[in-house]
Design an enzyme around this catalytic site. Structure first.
Site, PDB file in Angstrom:
ATOM      1  CB  CYS A 162      25.765 -22.009 -57.672  1.00  0.00           C
ATOM      2  SG  CYS A 162      26.506 -21.107 -56.287  1.00  0.00           S
ATOM      3  CG  HIS A 178      25.515 -31.324 -51.821  1.00  0.00           C
ATOM      4  ND1 HIS A 178      26.283 -30.225 -51.504  1.00  0.00           N
ATOM      5  CD2 HIS A 178      24.706 -30.943 -52.837  1.00  0.00           C
ATOM      6  CE1 HIS A 178      25.938 -29.209 -52.297  1.00  0.00           C
ATOM      7  NE2 HIS A 178      24.984 -29.627 -53.102  1.00  0.00           N
ATOM      8  CD  GLU A 193      30.532 -24.061 -52.865  1.00  0.00           C
ATOM      9  OE1 GLU A 193      30.009 -24.289 -53.977  1.00  0.00           O
ATOM     10  OE2 GLU A 193      30.442 -22.979 -52.272  1.00  0.00           O
ATOM     11  CB  CYS A 209      27.754 -24.266 -50.177  1.00  0.00           C
ATOM     12  SG  CYS A 209      27.195 -25.414 -51.467  1.00  0.00           S
ATOM     13  N   GLY A 268      24.401 -26.806 -50.574  1.00  0.00           N
ATOM     14  CA  GLY A 268      24.948 -27.599 -49.479  1.00  0.00           C
ATOM     15  C   GLY A 268      24.132 -27.460 -48.210  1.00  0.00           C
TER      16      GLY A 268
END
Length: 278
Positions: free
Chosen positions: A74, A165, A214, A223, A226
């Site tokens: 993350c 993603h 997410e 994110c 992301g």
């Protein structure tokens, strides 16, 4: 009682736990779900554990999402973890760099001035089998591929930053019904491990607007992985430059996909909210 600290990175919020005495998380996935509940618990997008390092790393990061699932990494979370570790060590030292073992490999965040953290996010994975996705053949990149979701055809590009993603470029991110379409992307059968989904509006080649659904957390305010994946997708599709500001609902990140070493560098804030017992 368990000592907990809450941080957020652009509104993407996490409960941080000092887990340095054990390689096993002090909280189970089921307990994490309760802690993350915004009505009956502390409220967060996930629980992050600071565990002992392995293989010559300083620390190990593990994270349970608000639904109890465990992602590989993350981006906003690791910035929060870096600030948390600096606090545990007795205070922030500008320029301090950590080598942190994650399920996505070794990630290196560096403490910067004014609450900022710069993270070497590593190189992106671009082949279909690395995402993973069944769109295209396993050894091919998935760039501007059509995908039917919610009765509509979307042009998607897939990137892994250690976690999957799916990025699609749209004219107006504010017009996307994220709550409705997000779960349909996440659980689409072409993504065997589910996926994070980014909807991107190109304001300028060096400025993107992003909204995200997410995997395991739903709509979040930011994110980090992301944002990195979206810049990669933007470069691959000719939509943006290699150095971009990415505006998320919670604020802005600076993302650079280096032409020198091919690595992604993310810079953004991480802020402490409170410390307490649970």
């Amino acid at each position: 009682m368990l000592e907990v600290t809450k941080y957020h990175g652009l509104g993407n919020d996490f409960i941080l736990i000092d887990n340095r005495s054990s390689q096993t998380p002090l909280v189970s996935p089921e307990q994490a779900i309760k802690m993350c509940d915004r009505h009956f618990g502390i409220g967060a997008d996930g629980v992050i554990f600071a565990l002992p390092g392995v293989d010559n790393t300083d620390y190990t990061m593990r994270i349970f999402n608000s639904d109890g699932s465990e992602p590989q990494m993350c981006g906003n979370g690791i910035r929060c973890l870096a600030r948390f570790l600096a606090e545990l060590e007795g205070g922030e030292s500008i320029g301090k760099t950590y080598r942190i073992h994650t399920l996505a490999g070794v990630i290196s965040p560096r403490i910067e001035a004014q609450g900022q953290v710069k993270v070497d996010m590593g190189t992106p994975y671009l082949m279909a089998q690395e995402i993973p996705t069944t769109l295209g053949t396993p050894q091919d990149k998935v760039i501007n591929q059509p995908l039917s979701v919610g009765g509509q055809s979307w042009s998607v590009t897939c990137v892994s930053m250690g976690n999957p993603h799916c990025i699609t470029f749209v004219d107006d991110v504010a017009a996307i019904d994220l709550e409705s379409i997000g779960p349909k992307f996440e659980h689409h059968p072409v993504f065997p491990e589910r996926t994070n989904t980014e909807f991107i509006e190109v304001v300028r080649p060096d400025y993107l607007k992003m909204r995200v659904w997410e995997r395991g957390a739903g709509i979040t305010l930011a994110c980090g992985t992301g944002a990195c994946a979206s810049v990669v997708a933007g470069v691959l599709t000719g939509n943006c430059a290699r150095h971009c500001t990415v505006e998320l609902p919670g604020g802005c990140l600076t993302i650079e996909w280096s032409v020198v070493d091919g690595r992604l560098y993310m810079t953004g804030p991480a802020e402490k909210v409170f410390t307490g017992q649970y």
